[in-house]
Design a protein around this motif. Sequence first.
Motif, PDB file in Angstrom:
ATOM      1  N   GLY A  38      -2.642 -39.508  21.970  1.00 18.05           N
ATOM      2  CA  GLY A  38      -3.340 -39.000  20.800  1.00 18.05           C
ATOM      3  C   GLY A  38      -4.817 -39.273  20.723  1.00 18.05           C
ATOM      4  N   ILE A  39      -5.442 -39.865  21.743  1.00 18.25           N
ATOM      5  CA  ILE A  39      -6.869 -40.192  21.693  1.00 18.25           C
ATOM      6  C   ILE A  39      -7.604 -39.334  22.723  1.00 18.25           C
ATOM      7  N   SER A  40      -8.680 -38.673  22.313  1.00 11.19           N
ATOM      8  CA  SER A  40      -9.442 -37.814  23.230  1.00 11.19           C
ATOM      9  C   SER A  40     -10.129 -38.654  24.289  1.00 11.19           C
ATOM     10  N   ILE A  41      -9.914 -38.273  25.558  1.00 11.43           N
ATOM     11  CA  ILE A  41     -10.564 -38.953  26.672  1.00 11.43           C
ATOM     12  C   ILE A  41     -11.163 -37.894  27.592  1.00 11.43           C
ATOM     13  N   PRO A  42     -12.214 -38.241  28.348  1.00 10.76           N
ATOM     14  CA  PRO A  42     -12.912 -37.234  29.164  1.00 10.76           C
ATOM     15  C   PRO A  42     -12.204 -36.965  30.495  1.00 10.76           C
ATOM     16  N   TYR A  43     -12.339 -35.700  30.926  1.00  7.06           N
ATOM     17  CA  TYR A  43     -11.957 -35.270  32.277  1.00  7.06           C
ATOM     18  C   TYR A  43     -13.108 -34.446  32.816  1.00  7.06           C
ATOM     19  N   ALA A  44     -13.109 -34.158  34.113  1.00  4.10           N
ATOM     20  CA  ALA A  44     -14.244 -33.417  34.685  1.00  4.10           C
ATOM     21  C   ALA A  44     -13.867 -32.822  36.032  1.00  4.10           C
ATOM     22  N   VAL A  45     -14.562 -31.746  36.392  1.00  7.73           N
ATOM     23  CA  VAL A  45     -14.666 -31.266  37.775  1.00  7.73           C
ATOM     24  C   VAL A  45     -16.145 -31.169  38.095  1.00  7.73           C
ATOM     25  N   GLN A  46     -16.466 -31.173  39.381  1.00  5.29           N
ATOM     26  CA  GLN A  46     -17.864 -31.098  39.761  1.00  5.29           C
ATOM     27  C   GLN A  46     -18.441 -29.754  39.320  1.00  5.29           C
ATOM     28  N   PRO A  47     -19.614 -29.733  38.690  1.00  2.00           N
ATOM     29  CA  PRO A  47     -20.199 -28.463  38.220  1.00  2.00           C
ATOM     30  C   PRO A  47     -20.665 -27.605  39.391  1.00  2.00           C
ATOM     31  N   VAL A  48     -20.518 -26.298  39.228  1.00  2.00           N
ATOM     32  CA  VAL A  48     -20.977 -25.321  40.212  1.00  2.00           C
ATOM     33  C   VAL A  48     -21.905 -24.363  39.496  1.00  2.00           C
ATOM     34  N   LEU A  49     -23.105 -24.149  40.071  1.00  2.00           N
ATOM     35  CA  LEU A  49     -24.106 -23.303  39.422  1.00  2.00           C
ATOM     36  C   LEU A  49     -23.552 -21.897  39.190  1.00  2.00           C
ATOM     37  N   THR A 102      -2.896 -41.698  33.344  1.00  2.00           N
ATOM     38  CA  THR A 102      -2.062 -42.434  32.371  1.00  2.00           C
ATOM     39  C   THR A 102      -2.849 -42.561  31.068  1.00  2.00           C
ATOM     40  N   PRO A 103      -3.077 -41.448  30.377  1.00  2.00           N
ATOM     41  CA  PRO A 103      -3.933 -41.472  29.187  1.00  2.00           C
ATOM     42  C   PRO A 103      -3.218 -42.102  27.995  1.00  2.00           C
ATOM     43  N   PRO A 104      -3.993 -42.592  27.024  1.00  2.00           N
ATOM     44  CA  PRO A 104      -3.390 -43.094  25.784  1.00  2.00           C
ATOM     45  C   PRO A 104      -2.925 -41.952  24.905  1.00  2.00           C
ATOM     46  N   ALA A 138      -6.763 -34.767  24.252  1.00  2.00           N
ATOM     47  CA  ALA A 138      -5.864 -35.697  23.559  1.00  2.00           C
ATOM     48  C   ALA A 138      -4.439 -35.275  23.881  1.00  2.00           C
ATOM     49  N   TRP A 139      -3.642 -36.218  24.409  1.00  2.00           N
ATOM     50  CA  TRP A 139      -2.288 -35.929  24.879  1.00  2.00           C
ATOM     51  C   TRP A 139      -1.257 -36.294  23.809  1.00  2.00           C
ATOM     52  N   PHE A 140      -0.316 -35.359  23.607  1.00  2.00           N
ATOM     53  CA  PHE A 140       0.785 -35.581  22.674  1.00  2.00           C
ATOM     54  C   PHE A 140       2.102 -35.158  23.309  1.00  2.00           C
ATOM     55  N   SER A 141       2.194 -35.253  24.632  1.00  2.00           N
ATOM     56  CA  SER A 141       3.367 -34.743  25.329  1.00  2.00           C
ATOM     57  C   SER A 141       4.078 -35.854  26.067  1.00  2.00           C
ATOM     58  N   ALA A 142       5.245 -35.516  26.579  1.00  2.00           N
ATOM     59  CA  ALA A 142       5.994 -36.465  27.394  1.00  2.00           C
ATOM     60  C   ALA A 142       5.332 -36.650  28.742  1.00  2.00           C
ATOM     61  N   SER A 143       5.854 -37.550  29.546  1.00  2.00           N
ATOM     62  CA  SER A 143       5.244 -37.846  30.838  1.00  2.00           C
ATOM     63  C   SER A 143       5.546 -36.762  31.864  1.00  2.00           C
ATOM     64  N   SER A 144       4.839 -36.861  33.017  1.00  2.00           N
ATOM     65  CA  SER A 144       5.042 -36.005  34.193  1.00  2.00           C
ATOM     66  C   SER A 144       4.728 -34.540  33.934  1.00  2.00           C
ATOM     67  N   GLU A 173       0.939 -38.902  34.920  1.00  2.00           N
ATOM     68  CA  GLU A 173       2.091 -39.738  35.263  1.00  2.00           C
ATOM     69  C   GLU A 173       2.774 -40.316  34.023  1.00  2.00           C
ATOM     70  N   ASN A 174       1.978 -40.649  33.015  1.00  2.00           N
ATOM     71  CA  ASN A 174       2.570 -41.241  31.816  1.00  2.00           C
ATOM     72  C   ASN A 174       1.547 -41.185  30.686  1.00  2.00           C
ATOM     73  N   VAL A 175       2.030 -40.889  29.494  1.00  2.00           N
ATOM     74  CA  VAL A 175       1.187 -40.938  28.303  1.00  2.00           C
ATOM     75  C   VAL A 175       1.510 -42.244  27.580  1.00  2.00           C
ATOM     76  N   ILE A 176       0.577 -43.179  27.611  1.00  2.00           N
ATOM     77  CA  ILE A 176       0.816 -44.527  27.088  1.00  2.00           C
ATOM     78  C   ILE A 176       0.917 -44.488  25.560  1.00  2.00           C
ATOM     79  N   GLY A 177       1.948 -45.133  25.020  1.00  2.00           N
ATOM     80  CA  GLY A 177       2.117 -45.198  23.572  1.00  2.00           C
ATOM     81  C   GLY A 177       3.296 -44.400  23.076  1.00  2.00           C
ATOM     82  N   LEU A 178       3.930 -43.595  23.951  1.00  2.00           N
ATOM     83  CA  LEU A 178       5.132 -42.880  23.550  1.00  2.00           C
ATOM     84  C   LEU A 178       6.325 -43.826  23.572  1.00  2.00           C
TER      85      LEU A 178
END
Length: 541
Positions: free
Chosen positions: A386-397, A382-384, A422-428, A450-455
Amino acid sequence: MAVISGADTVKTCRLDTIAFDASASIATVGANIISYDWYFGDATTGVGALTSHVYGTTGARRVHLRIADDIGCVDTSSVVVLVAQPFGFDLQSPGPIICFGDTLELDAFFPTWASVQYLEPGIPPAINGEIVDLDTSVFDIEIDGFGVGEVLVDTNSIAAICVAMEHSFMGDLGMQVICPNGQSLTLHDHQGGGTDLGRAIGGSNNSIPGSCWNYCWSPVPDHGTWAECAYSGITPNILITPGGANSGSLAPGIYRSSGSFSDLLGCPLNGTWTMRIVDGLGGDNGFYCTWAIHFNATDLPDLNPPDLITMAPNVSTSCDSTFWTGPDILPTVPCDPMVALPLSIGLFTYQITALDDFGCSRHDQHTIEVIDIVPEITGSTTPPFGISIPYAVQPVLGATYSWTVLGGAIIVGGATPTPEVAWFSASSVHWLAVLEAKAGCQGRDTLYIENVIGLSEGSADAFTIGPVPADGESILQFGTVTGVRTVQIVDGYGRTLIEERAIDRVSSIHLITSGLASGPYVVALIGEHSRFFRSFVVQHE
């Protein structure tokens, strides 16, 4: 009449027991056989109508039987015994790692080479089949089949000088044959670069021998010197073999010596002959199996004419000669090459058994690791807006990363395991990460937003923007929004780059975008009671 039951040529393996039967021999009429004497061709003897013998070394032997009866009659017979040389093979595989769901194919490579042996016991092969590290550099054989004081007067009296060996770097080797009075012939003199000999297993600390191949030198050679026939030589004669040097291995054959065979003229024929091998560098290694010096038959007047025997390990790829054992082997291909389909991840060992035409067997094993990559995306569902937020997967050598979004977003660091979005799209909408790691294995994971908060909800035709992509100027055409309006252009980090106000009676405005870098942006339209967003792209010609 002396009779040895069985075939004229017996093939056997080293350390196997061979039974000899002379019970079918017949004495002169009216006489009785009183002695059965056996000469096994390796300086050992036996007695009796039935006897047996074990050969500790490989090579070709002529076994002689001598019988005598009680009235003084003597008869002889002989049989040839070929004690198989150890054969080696190398495995071809896709590597130590495969991906789960992939098939595994293993194939054995059997080098084709032959050893030329003389049968007569007067010219024995030296410690045949015993593998000795080249740190021990002097190997002797004793010759006693010639007349007292006889010397070499013709170089053509030597048929060949042969050595069976392997070594991971030809260029640092020096090799000589030294005759009983100290005269010497240089066979090879520190040239040829990185070309291998035999099926070498490199590494200065390696203690596992590879496969010895047979190399000979002769006054009448088939090829030039080793250096001339190396990978970088003027007449290359090499085999490119799996797992060996990049430049390949020198092919078995008969070569010209670096020195002249005339250097041995005047050598005593009887006595101790020495093969001297000098390994000049510590960064490689090699192993010696055997050497022999072979003379032409005309130089052996007191012996039966020697037979020349070519021995080679012949291995068939049919299932009765070569077969694999291990988990999940496909039933249609258990022979060589073998195909398996591992049903789980982990370490799996496969063993090949090979049987040559002497009945001797060899085994080798190959362990494979089956891996599966299962990435898991972590980050907000449920990101805000237009604001950049971090995501990650576990690193593999050693892995590479690819991120894909099915919906409006700007991704920074998409080739890393830790991008910012940074998300600028509709939900789901959903977002996909793909990892490709060692052995080319791929893994995927999907994260549903699930939802982009602020739309804010509002009409889809609140406004339009064009052209897309824009170059220098965009036109906003207003639709259903009324009241005082603010227009903003926002970048992927949520920063407002352009802001303008439009009065209620204006149906469109022009936005100057020439100062924006090429890339994706979002237009935000802020009315009295709602906010609406559209993504667009700036692309300069």
